[in-house]
Enzyme design. Sequence first.
Site, PDB file in Angstrom:
ATOM      1  N   ASP A   1      36.821  37.539  45.869  1.00 25.19           N
ATOM      2  CA  ASP A   1      37.617  36.561  44.969  1.00 25.19           C
ATOM      3  C   ASP A   1      38.072  37.521  43.986  1.00 25.19           C
ATOM      4  OD1 ASP A   1      38.889  34.963  42.794  1.00 25.19           O
ATOM      5  OD2 ASP A   1      37.252  35.117  41.018  1.00 25.19           O
TER       6      ASP A   1
ATOM      7  N   ASP B   1      33.825  34.188  40.797  1.00 30.95           N
ATOM      8  CA  ASP B   1      33.288  34.004  38.938  1.00 30.95           C
ATOM      9  C   ASP B   1      33.985  32.443  38.986  1.00 30.95           C
ATOM     10  OD1 ASP B   1      36.350  34.788  39.112  1.00 30.95           O
ATOM     11  OD2 ASP B   1      36.000  34.450  36.898  1.00 30.95           O
TER      12      ASP B   1
HETATM   13  P1  ADP Z   1      42.288  32.720  42.155  1.00 31.50           P
HETATM   14  O1  ADP Z   1      42.126  32.651  43.010  1.00 31.50           O
HETATM   15  O2  ADP Z   1      43.102  34.669  41.737  1.00 31.50           O
HETATM   16  O3  ADP Z   1      40.857  32.798  40.964  1.00 31.50           O
HETATM   17  P2  ADP Z   1      43.793  30.756  40.576  1.00 31.50           P
HETATM   18  O4  ADP Z   1      43.642  30.350  41.937  1.00 31.50           O
HETATM   19  O5  ADP Z   1      42.955  30.020  39.594  1.00 31.50           O
HETATM   20  O6  ADP Z   1      43.485  32.249  41.722  1.00 31.50           O
HETATM   21  O7  ADP Z   1      45.219  30.343  40.343  1.00 31.50           O
HETATM   22  C1  ADP Z   1      46.202  30.805  41.784  1.00 31.50           C
HETATM   23  C2  ADP Z   1      47.851  31.230  41.469  1.00 31.50           C
HETATM   24  O8  ADP Z   1      48.069  29.554  40.081  1.00 31.50           O
HETATM   25  C3  ADP Z   1      47.958  32.160  40.399  1.00 31.50           C
HETATM   26  O9  ADP Z   1      47.670  33.001  40.049  1.00 31.50           O
HETATM   27  C4  ADP Z   1      48.525  31.631  38.970  1.00 31.50           C
HETATM   28  O10 ADP Z   1      50.400  31.978  39.683  1.00 31.50           O
HETATM   29  C5  ADP Z   1      48.522  30.014  39.370  1.00 31.50           C
HETATM   30  N1  ADP Z   1      47.839  29.695  38.173  1.00 31.50           N
HETATM   31  C6  ADP Z   1      47.359  28.698  38.272  1.00 31.50           C
HETATM   32  N2  ADP Z   1      46.687  28.410  37.076  1.00 31.50           N
HETATM   33  C7  ADP Z   1      47.505  28.644  35.863  1.00 31.50           C
HETATM   34  C8  ADP Z   1      47.742  28.772  35.263  1.00 31.50           C
HETATM   35  N3  ADP Z   1      47.286  27.683  34.598  1.00 31.50           N
HETATM   36  N4  ADP Z   1      49.446  29.020  34.977  1.00 31.50           N
HETATM   37  C9  ADP Z   1      50.473  30.278  34.918  1.00 31.50           C
HETATM   38  N5  ADP Z   1      49.394  29.958  36.538  1.00 31.50           N
HETATM   39  C10 ADP Z   1      48.684  29.439  36.897  1.00 31.50           C
HETATM   40 MG    MG Z   2      38.023  34.183  39.890  1.00 32.64          MG
END
Ligand code: ADP
Ligand code: MG
Length: 343
Positions: A38, A288
């Site tokens: 991730d 995580d």
């Molecule tokens: P990752 O897979 O990298 O851990 P997430 O799945 O949590 O990331 O989120 C994917 C994308 O969605 C983020 O990179 C962001 O662009 C957007 N995103 C998610 N939650 C939020 C939030 N609360 N505010 C702004 N953008 C968000």
């Molecule tokens: Mg993550």
Amino acid sequence: ATPMALLVGTGRGAQLGILIRGPEVLESTRRAQVVVLDKTGTVTAGRMSVVDVRPASGPAAAGATAGEVLRLAGAVEAASEHPIAQAIAAAARVTEPDGSAPAVPVVTDFVALPGLGAAGTVDGRRVLVGQARLLAERGVPVDEDLAVWQAATEAAGRTVVLVAWGPAPVQTPEPDDASGPGAAGAPGAPGAPGAASAAGDGAGPRARGAVVVADTVRPSAAGAVAALRGLGLRPMLVTGDAEPVARAVAAEVGIDAADVVAGVLPAGKVETVRGLQAQGLVVAMLGDGVNDAPALARADLGLAMGTGSDVAIEAGDLVLVGGDPTSAADAIRLSRATLRTIR
Ligand code: ADP
Ligand code: MG
């Protein structure tokens, strides 16, 4: 899957800060061929900070300043636990140059949209904060200027969070502020798709600006990737973040561009693992977040960052207590050695 954490290979495992949830896990460490990492919070530190705020230019901005973009985004994000949200909320609370603390406006009808962003009503406006896909799904337009700047910013490895707003859906008749024809095109319920019939008139929901957040790659991440490769595993990167951001991070830690899966929703991470398994591969997953938990459970070997969310830790077969990705390679090496001793 197994409820109780059990420490195997005690002395060495404890020293290395590795928890192994049952002896059957050892076998998966031997067989694992691919390790899906991730991005946010695993390869990167997950400590985001706001590095830029940009209002849209021209009619789309409808007079919005950088301050207004940050203030409204911060108000919505204050209700969210996502690391990006916390960074934006914190930046919005930063003291003004004149020493006064800005008042954080009240948000109502808040909704978290996992993997996409968040929405809430602030000062009579429906505010949408998140990635381009969220706005696209709801038919909320983004000006070309802003989109071009976004692509360039993401290519540099920075995450762009778009901030859109329009009139709040009318719930009870408001005495003042009749929003005119735009109000008819305002989004209905928070989850309502395709709410952009008022797109062209400047009053309907549209992107008014963006906030740029930066995260730092963990200093040990490149070494961890190299160590996993050394153990014969093929490292891959999976993230809900945009492709250019993911590619920049992958390049920094030594993961091939072809092994990057970006823009996936939480369910997409499980699909990624499942897809690899369908190719006959034995899959390890290191993650995580709440978003990673289903993929950790689905993987043949789930490696959870001990610094991550409780659900992720619960879903892991192996817990890296200190949250250092290098421990993933240590854990696999130790488990394999333990397996040889047992046999
Ligand atoms: P990752 O897979 O990298 O851990 P997430 O799945 O949590 O990331 O989120 C994917 C994308 O969605 C983020 O990179 C962001 O662009 C957007 N995103 C998610 N939650 C939020 C939030 N609360 N505010 C702004 N953008 C968000
Ligand atoms: Mg993550």
